[in-house]
Write a protein that holds these residues in place. Sequence first.
Motif, short mmCIF file in Angstrom:
data_model
loop_
_atom_site.label_atom_id
_atom_site.label_comp_id
_atom_site.label_asym_id
_atom_site.label_seq_id
_atom_site.Cartn_x
_atom_site.Cartn_y
_atom_site.Cartn_z
N MET A 63 0.83 -1.21 0.00
CA MET A 63 0.00 0.00 0.00
C MET A 63 0.86 1.26 0.00
N ALA A 64 1.90 1.28 0.82
CA ALA A 64 2.78 2.45 0.89
C ALA A 64 3.50 2.68 -0.44
N LEU A 65 3.95 1.61 -1.07
CA LEU A 65 4.64 1.73 -2.35
C LEU A 65 3.68 2.22 -3.43
N SER A 66 2.48 1.66 -3.46
CA SER A 66 1.48 2.08 -4.43
C SER A 66 1.15 3.57 -4.27
N PHE A 67 0.98 4.00 -3.04
CA PHE A 67 0.67 5.40 -2.74
C PHE A 67 1.78 6.33 -3.23
N ILE A 79 1.60 -4.79 -8.04
CA ILE A 79 2.69 -4.94 -7.07
C ILE A 79 2.49 -6.28 -6.38
N GLN A 80 3.52 -7.08 -6.35
CA GLN A 80 3.48 -8.34 -5.59
C GLN A 80 4.59 -8.30 -4.56
N THR A 81 4.21 -8.44 -3.29
CA THR A 81 5.19 -8.40 -2.20
C THR A 81 5.04 -9.64 -1.33
N THR A 82 6.15 -10.31 -1.12
CA THR A 82 6.21 -11.41 -0.16
C THR A 82 7.09 -10.94 0.99
N ALA A 83 6.59 -11.07 2.21
CA ALA A 83 7.39 -10.77 3.39
C ALA A 83 7.72 -12.10 4.06
N ALA A 84 8.99 -12.32 4.31
CA ALA A 84 9.45 -13.53 4.99
C ALA A 84 9.97 -13.13 6.37
N LEU A 98 11.62 -8.45 2.49
CA LEU A 98 10.60 -8.14 1.50
C LEU A 98 11.12 -8.47 0.12
N LEU A 99 10.34 -9.25 -0.63
CA LEU A 99 10.65 -9.60 -2.01
C LEU A 99 9.55 -8.99 -2.86
N VAL A 100 9.91 -8.01 -3.69
CA VAL A 100 8.93 -7.18 -4.39
C VAL A 100 9.15 -7.24 -5.89
N SER A 101 8.06 -7.43 -6.61
CA SER A 101 8.07 -7.37 -8.06
C SER A 101 6.87 -6.52 -8.47
N ALA A 102 7.09 -5.61 -9.41
CA ALA A 102 6.00 -4.71 -9.80
C ALA A 102 6.08 -4.36 -11.28
#
Length: 141
Positions: A63-67, A79-84, A98-102
């Motif tokens: 949400m923060a990245l999108s904003f 945006i796809q985010t995986t938190a491990a 955080l593993l992020v692909s957008a």
Amino acid sequence: MAVTSESTTVWAGGLIDGSGTVALDSSGQGEFPVNWKARAEGAAATTTPEELLAAAHSSCFSMALSFALANAGHAPERIQTTAAVTFEAGKGVLGSHLLVSARVPGLSEAEFEAFADDAKANCPISQALAGIPITIEAELA
């Protein structure tokens, strides 16, 4: 306007032999089993506090990245985010990765990484997790 979210856990027994359920009270979206074995060793079909924390972190970050992207004129398509979130018995929560692909049209990889780093530092859940290391891998798809 402040919003308070609630979850309730009901636990029976001791730490090692006990078990419980955690319910998402505010949304009513489910009730999930929890136990120590799943937390310390991993187990299918049983959640952990760290899995729930990972869900909070990945959704807050997205949400923060999108904003931030949209406010800068770069509305993301996806945006796809995986938190491990890593937990070790006796040590606690060791970190969140955080593993992020957008897909963000018109944005360079370097620009995207700068937005992702800012969201990592400033999303409310990252700020709440200030006591643990937070790492990130971010790339455009």
